[in-house]
Design a protein around this motif. Structure first.
Motif, short mmCIF file in Angstrom:
data_model
loop_
_atom_site.label_atom_id
_atom_site.label_comp_id
_atom_site.label_asym_id
_atom_site.label_seq_id
_atom_site.Cartn_x
_atom_site.Cartn_y
_atom_site.Cartn_z
N UNK A 124 0.71 -1.25 -0.11
CA UNK A 124 0.10 -0.14 0.01
C UNK A 124 0.76 1.06 0.08
N UNK A 125 0.26 2.54 -0.32
CA UNK A 125 1.07 3.44 -0.44
C UNK A 125 1.26 4.33 0.79
N UNK A 126 1.94 5.30 0.82
CA UNK A 126 2.31 6.06 2.00
C UNK A 126 1.06 7.05 2.74
N UNK A 127 0.21 6.28 3.30
CA UNK A 127 -1.03 6.68 3.74
C UNK A 127 -0.84 6.75 5.30
N UNK A 128 -0.80 7.75 6.05
CA UNK A 128 -0.57 7.68 7.38
C UNK A 128 -1.74 8.64 8.27
N UNK A 129 -1.89 8.04 9.46
CA UNK A 129 -2.77 8.72 10.53
C UNK A 129 -1.74 8.81 11.62
N UNK A 130 -2.02 10.17 12.31
CA UNK A 130 -1.58 10.33 13.54
C UNK A 130 -2.16 9.97 14.76
N UNK A 131 -1.57 8.82 15.46
CA UNK A 131 -2.56 8.37 16.56
C UNK A 131 -2.40 9.21 18.02
N UNK A 132 -1.18 9.62 18.42
CA UNK A 132 -1.04 10.25 19.76
C UNK A 132 0.30 11.15 19.71
N UNK A 133 0.29 11.78 20.60
CA UNK A 133 1.60 12.60 20.85
C UNK A 133 1.65 12.83 22.38
N UNK A 150 6.74 16.76 13.08
CA UNK A 150 6.03 17.40 11.79
C UNK A 150 7.19 17.24 10.77
N UNK A 151 8.35 17.94 11.04
CA UNK A 151 9.36 17.97 10.21
C UNK A 151 9.88 16.59 9.72
N UNK A 152 9.76 15.64 10.60
CA UNK A 152 10.26 14.36 10.50
C UNK A 152 9.43 13.78 9.21
N UNK A 153 8.11 13.94 9.68
CA UNK A 153 7.15 13.20 8.75
C UNK A 153 7.26 13.87 7.18
N UNK A 154 7.18 15.24 7.27
CA UNK A 154 7.05 15.91 5.86
C UNK A 154 8.75 15.66 5.24
N UNK A 155 9.65 15.63 5.60
CA UNK A 155 10.94 15.56 5.24
C UNK A 155 11.49 14.10 4.83
N UNK A 156 11.17 13.43 6.09
CA UNK A 156 11.80 12.03 5.80
C UNK A 156 10.51 10.79 5.24
N UNK A 209 1.74 10.21 1.25
CA UNK A 209 0.52 11.12 0.17
C UNK A 209 -0.57 11.74 0.78
N UNK A 210 -0.72 11.12 1.93
CA UNK A 210 -1.82 11.32 2.77
C UNK A 210 -1.74 11.19 4.47
N UNK A 211 -2.00 12.19 4.83
CA UNK A 211 -1.71 12.56 6.48
C UNK A 211 -2.72 13.01 7.38
N UNK A 212 -3.37 12.22 8.20
CA UNK A 212 -4.75 12.76 8.80
C UNK A 212 -4.70 12.42 10.21
N UNK A 213 -5.47 13.07 11.10
CA UNK A 213 -5.57 12.75 12.42
C UNK A 213 -7.25 12.75 12.87
N UNK A 214 -7.45 11.77 13.75
CA UNK A 214 -8.85 11.68 14.30
C UNK A 214 -8.89 11.58 15.63
N UNK A 215 -9.84 12.01 16.39
CA UNK A 215 -9.88 12.16 17.74
C UNK A 215 -9.01 13.14 18.60
N UNK A 216 -8.92 14.70 18.05
CA UNK A 216 -8.39 15.39 18.50
C UNK A 216 -8.57 16.19 20.05
N UNK A 217 -7.51 16.24 20.76
CA UNK A 217 -7.96 16.90 21.99
C UNK A 217 -7.95 18.30 21.70
N UNK A 218 -9.22 19.15 21.84
CA UNK A 218 -9.14 20.48 21.33
C UNK A 218 -8.45 21.17 22.39
N UNK A 219 -8.31 20.87 23.81
CA UNK A 219 -8.01 21.66 24.81
C UNK A 219 -6.09 21.68 24.93
N UNK A 220 -5.91 20.77 24.18
CA UNK A 220 -4.13 20.30 24.12
C UNK A 220 -3.78 20.56 22.80
N UNK A 221 -4.13 20.05 21.80
CA UNK A 221 -3.50 20.25 20.46
C UNK A 221 -4.33 20.82 19.56
#
Length: 339
Positions: A82-91, A105-111, A115-127
């Motif tokens: 499969x292609x380079x499709x990613x989901x951010x899970x936690x920080x 983010x610098x590592x993800x964008x440059x290394x 092709x696709x990057x998304x995140x679901x379940x964002x804590x609005x108070x922190x991130x």
């Protein structure tokens, strides 16, 4: 590069260094006794299914000490083709690394260069403010079909589905359930998924029991849902959640009769789907009802909180541009919280 930046390095955490990651979880995760601190097997399933030397956990190191981590879940974790499709899970970070997100983010964008990057379940108070600068935060749409003869125990104010549709202009689809992927129907949605992906992530899942709902027009398989039945013992009820999808919803395809019969026959309170990207009200045309603010459908079951579902997401990179579909199963929104 300033002196502070020189003290830090970013790289994928090796499988030999998972213990250091678990220590970071124990010391800095907001909630104590997180499942990551207990189960290496779960970490490997979601972040290193193929048992490679490096996991899909990115670590931020200060003088060789792990001080922050970000979880990435690529679809290729379960199928390397499969292609380079990613989901951010936690920080996860220590208190001394407030800028860790930007190192990641610098590592993800440059290394990685997804092709696709998304995140679901964002804590609005922190991130929330960070993601708002990178993309638009939206809510998943929430659809359901309720059991018309069963008393609601955890849901509230749900309507009966739009009559059991019978019309010459409606195509009644046939439902067949199975624990196998028979074949993949045609699909033009992104991110792209594969038969191997569905089998390894869901049907061979070590923690949850998933099954497949296949929908046919005659002998033609139009699409399937990946589903999970959830039992809430405290309230003596069962619900059914659609976790993933593959195929194309026919413009006039009707699901309400088949799904209502399934709910009645199996004594299930309702079936629901959290999603984004289905075209032209296709779910509503098929008989699903869209949840309103006055209605309640819970989202957290480990442990069960009764809290109403309001799941958000943010797309950060999208080189496909169109036909994006997101569901509850993408990323880590359908993984265990309890061992």
């Amino acid at each position: 590069m300033n002196k502070i930046a020189k003290n830090f390095s970013t790289k994928k955490i090796s499988k030999e260094n998972i213990s250091a990651f678990q220590k970071l979880v124990r010391n800095h995760w907001p909630k104590k006794k997180h499942i990551f601190s207990k189960s290496k097997n779960l970490i490997n399933f979601y972040y290193n299914y193929s048992n490679k030397k490096k996991t899909n956990l990115i670590g931020l190191y200060k003088k060789n000490k792990l001080v922050a981590a970000m979880g990435l879940i690529p679809n290729k974790n379960w199928d390397q083709k499969l292609k380079e499709d990613y989901f951010i899970a936690f920080l996860l970070k220590s208190q001394s690394t407030n800028d860790s997100f930007f190192y990641f983010l610098n590592y993800i964008y440059n290394k990685i260069k997804p092709k696709f990057l998304a995140v679901s379940g964002i804590n609005l108070n922190t991130a929330g403010k960070i993601f708002e600068r990178l993309g638009k935060i939206n809510l998943f749409s929430h659809y359901y079909i309720r059991n018309p003869i069963l008393k609601s125990k955890i849901s509230k104010n749900l309507d009966n589905s739009k009559t059991r549709i019978n019309s010459n202009n409606i195509l009644e689809l046939t439902l067949k359930t199975t624990n196998k992927i028979i074949k993949l129907p045609k699909s033009n949605y992104y991110p792209i998924k594969s038969k191997i992906f569905y089998i390894k992530k869901y049907l061979k899942n070590l923690y949850y029991k998933y099954f497949v709902m296949n929908f046919y027009n005659g002998y033609k398989l139009e699409f399937f849902f990946i589903c999970r039945k959830i039992e809430i013992e405290k309230y003596n009820t069962k619900i059914l959640r659609i976790i993933d999808f593959h195929g194309t919803l026919p413009r006039k395809g009707c699901l309400v009769n088949a799904l209502t019969n399934y709910l009645i026959e199996n004594n299930i309170e309702y079936i629901d789907i959290l999603c984004h990207g289905f075209n032209n009200n296709s779910l509503e045309n098929a008989g699903f009802l869209k949840k309103t603010k006055k209605q309640k459908i819970p989202d957290h079951f480990e442990p069960y909180t009764g809290k109403d579902a309001r799941l958000n997401f943010c797309i950060l990179i999208n080189k496909y541009k169109k036909n994006i579909i997101l569901l509850k199963g993408d990323g880590d929104q359908d993984r265990p919280n309890l061992v």
